[in-house]
Design a protein around this motif. Structure first.
Motif, short mmCIF file in Angstrom:
data_model
loop_
_atom_site.label_atom_id
_atom_site.label_comp_id
_atom_site.label_asym_id
_atom_site.label_seq_id
_atom_site.Cartn_x
_atom_site.Cartn_y
_atom_site.Cartn_z
N GLU A 51 -11.18 2.17 -10.64
CA GLU A 51 -11.11 3.38 -9.70
C GLU A 51 -10.17 3.00 -8.63
OE1 GLU A 51 -15.56 4.94 -10.48
OE2 GLU A 51 -15.58 3.69 -8.80
N ARG A 52 -10.04 1.87 -8.13
CA ARG A 52 -9.40 1.27 -7.04
C ARG A 52 -8.04 1.47 -7.60
NH1 ARG A 52 -7.76 -3.85 -3.67
NH2 ARG A 52 -7.91 -3.01 -1.84
N SER A 53 -7.55 1.09 -8.43
CA SER A 53 -6.30 1.43 -9.32
C SER A 53 -5.73 2.84 -9.27
CB SER A 53 -6.30 0.65 -10.76
OG SER A 53 -6.39 -0.86 -10.46
N ALA A 54 -6.65 3.52 -9.57
CA ALA A 54 -6.59 5.07 -9.44
C ALA A 54 -6.16 5.50 -8.19
CB ALA A 54 -7.66 5.91 -10.20
N LEU A 55 -7.09 5.09 -7.32
CA LEU A 55 -6.77 5.51 -5.87
C LEU A 55 -5.45 4.99 -5.45
CD1 LEU A 55 -7.91 6.64 -3.39
CD2 LEU A 55 -9.14 4.53 -2.98
N GLU A 56 -4.87 4.05 -5.91
CA GLU A 56 -3.75 3.38 -5.44
C GLU A 56 -2.46 4.08 -6.04
OE1 GLU A 56 -1.11 -0.93 -5.31
OE2 GLU A 56 -2.91 -0.98 -6.29
N SER A 57 -2.75 4.62 -7.22
CA SER A 57 -1.91 5.47 -7.88
C SER A 57 -1.46 6.85 -7.02
CB SER A 57 -2.17 6.09 -9.32
OG SER A 57 -3.18 6.80 -9.71
N TYR A 58 -2.83 7.48 -6.56
CA TYR A 58 -2.69 8.45 -5.71
C TYR A 58 -2.07 8.26 -4.38
CZ TYR A 58 -5.58 11.28 -8.86
OH TYR A 58 -6.22 11.73 -9.99
N LEU A 59 -2.23 7.06 -3.60
CA LEU A 59 -1.42 6.67 -2.89
C LEU A 59 0.13 6.82 -2.95
CD1 LEU A 59 -3.56 3.70 -1.23
CD2 LEU A 59 -2.47 5.53 0.12
N LYS A 60 0.40 6.25 -4.24
CA LYS A 60 1.85 6.32 -4.51
C LYS A 60 2.41 7.65 -4.72
CE LYS A 60 1.76 1.89 -6.72
NZ LYS A 60 1.96 0.84 -7.73
N ALA A 61 1.63 8.82 -5.17
CA ALA A 61 1.80 9.96 -5.56
C ALA A 61 2.20 10.73 -4.26
CB ALA A 61 0.58 10.90 -6.51
N ILE A 62 1.69 10.13 -3.15
CA ILE A 62 2.10 11.06 -1.97
C ILE A 62 2.94 10.04 -1.03
CG2 ILE A 62 0.05 12.44 -1.78
CD1 ILE A 62 -0.71 10.48 0.29
N GLY A 63 3.81 9.31 -1.63
CA GLY A 63 4.57 8.30 -1.00
C GLY A 63 4.16 7.25 0.07
N SER A 64 2.68 6.94 -0.32
CA SER A 64 2.30 6.08 0.60
C SER A 64 1.82 4.69 0.17
CB SER A 64 0.87 6.72 1.12
OG SER A 64 0.34 5.88 2.32
N LYS A 65 1.30 3.70 0.59
CA LYS A 65 0.86 2.64 -0.04
C LYS A 65 -0.34 2.05 0.77
CE LYS A 65 4.30 -0.01 2.28
NZ LYS A 65 5.67 -0.88 2.51
N PRO A 66 -0.98 1.21 0.16
CA PRO A 66 -2.30 0.31 0.90
C PRO A 66 -1.91 -0.22 1.94
CG PRO A 66 -2.32 -0.07 -1.57
CD PRO A 66 -0.77 0.59 -1.33
N ASP A 67 -2.51 -0.10 3.19
CA ASP A 67 -2.09 -0.78 4.37
C ASP A 67 -2.90 -2.37 4.45
OD1 ASP A 67 -2.39 -1.90 7.16
OD2 ASP A 67 -2.43 0.30 7.74
N PRO A 68 -2.00 -3.11 4.42
CA PRO A 68 -2.59 -4.87 4.32
C PRO A 68 -3.51 -5.16 5.45
CG PRO A 68 -0.12 -4.78 4.61
CD PRO A 68 -0.62 -3.41 4.45
N VAL A 69 -3.25 -4.45 6.76
CA VAL A 69 -4.15 -4.65 7.80
C VAL A 69 -5.61 -4.13 7.74
CG1 VAL A 69 -4.48 -4.37 10.35
CG2 VAL A 69 -2.11 -5.05 9.45
N LYS A 70 -5.66 -3.00 7.27
CA LYS A 70 -6.77 -2.10 7.02
C LYS A 70 -7.71 -2.98 5.89
CE LYS A 70 -5.67 2.40 8.24
NZ LYS A 70 -5.58 3.83 8.29
N ASN A 71 -6.69 -3.26 4.83
CA ASN A 71 -7.35 -4.11 3.56
C ASN A 71 -7.82 -5.34 4.19
OD1 ASN A 71 -6.78 -2.15 1.95
ND2 ASN A 71 -4.92 -3.15 1.44
N ALA A 72 -7.41 -5.93 4.84
CA ALA A 72 -7.93 -7.39 5.48
C ALA A 72 -9.19 -7.14 6.33
CB ALA A 72 -6.72 -8.39 6.19
#
Length: 163
Positions: free
Chosen positions: A51-72
């Motif tokens: 599901e996390r991979s699916a969420l990442e694909s939705y981020l990409k679909a809107i031209g965004s990407k995971p935030d490494p600071v928030k993830n950390a």
């Protein structure tokens, strides 16, 4: 028209939360005292990672990407959350079984909220698959129901004294 900047921030928050959730699922799967619960949670880890991979694909679909600071930050918050008193100093407290299952259920409830937001947006934006999101929502509800059953069994085991 979707505000992609705001939605990107929202999805990044959910993505970071999923990092903490995956860590909690893994730890609980390793440390729960009931072997059946460990097995069920280990199976859920794979689903949550997918599901996390699916969420990442939705981020990409809107031209965004995971935030490494928030993830950390989310990853660190999960690690720090392990240091809480549960009435035991040397060994794992039975109370930890109940508290972890509650935390997992809350995490899945949050994930379901995110899927429902995306599902609503799917009515207006073809980048979001209504069918896929309906499946994610149904999966989340199944996880919630299963976690609730496990949580109540753990609560009975921990809080009711056996004669």
């Amino acid at each position: 028209m979707i505000d992609e900047a705001r939605l990107g921030t929202y999805l990044q928050d959910h993505y970071a939360g999923s990092a903490a959730g995956i860590e909690l699922f893994k730890r609980a799967a390793d440390q729960q005292t009931d072997p059946l619960v460990r097995t069920v949670l280990a199976g859920m880890v794979e689903k949550v990672e997918a599901e996390r991979s699916a969420l990442e694909s939705y981020l990409k679909a809107i031209g965004s990407k995971p935030d490494p600071v928030k993830n950390a930050g989310a990853w660190m918050a999960e690690k720090l959350g392990r240091f809480k008193p549960n009435g035991e100093l040397i060994r794992r407290s039975p109370l930890s079984d109940v508290v972890e299952l509650e935390g997992l259920r809350l995490a899945v409830e949050g994930k379901a909220c995110g899927w429902r937001v995306l599902r609503r947006l799917a009515d207006d934006d073809e980048r979001f698959s209504a069918k896929e999101l309906d499946e994610h929502i149904a999966d989340a509800q199944e996880q919630i129901d299963e976690l609730e059953g496990l949580r109540m069994e753990a609560a009975v085991r921990v809080f009711l004294k056996q004669a």
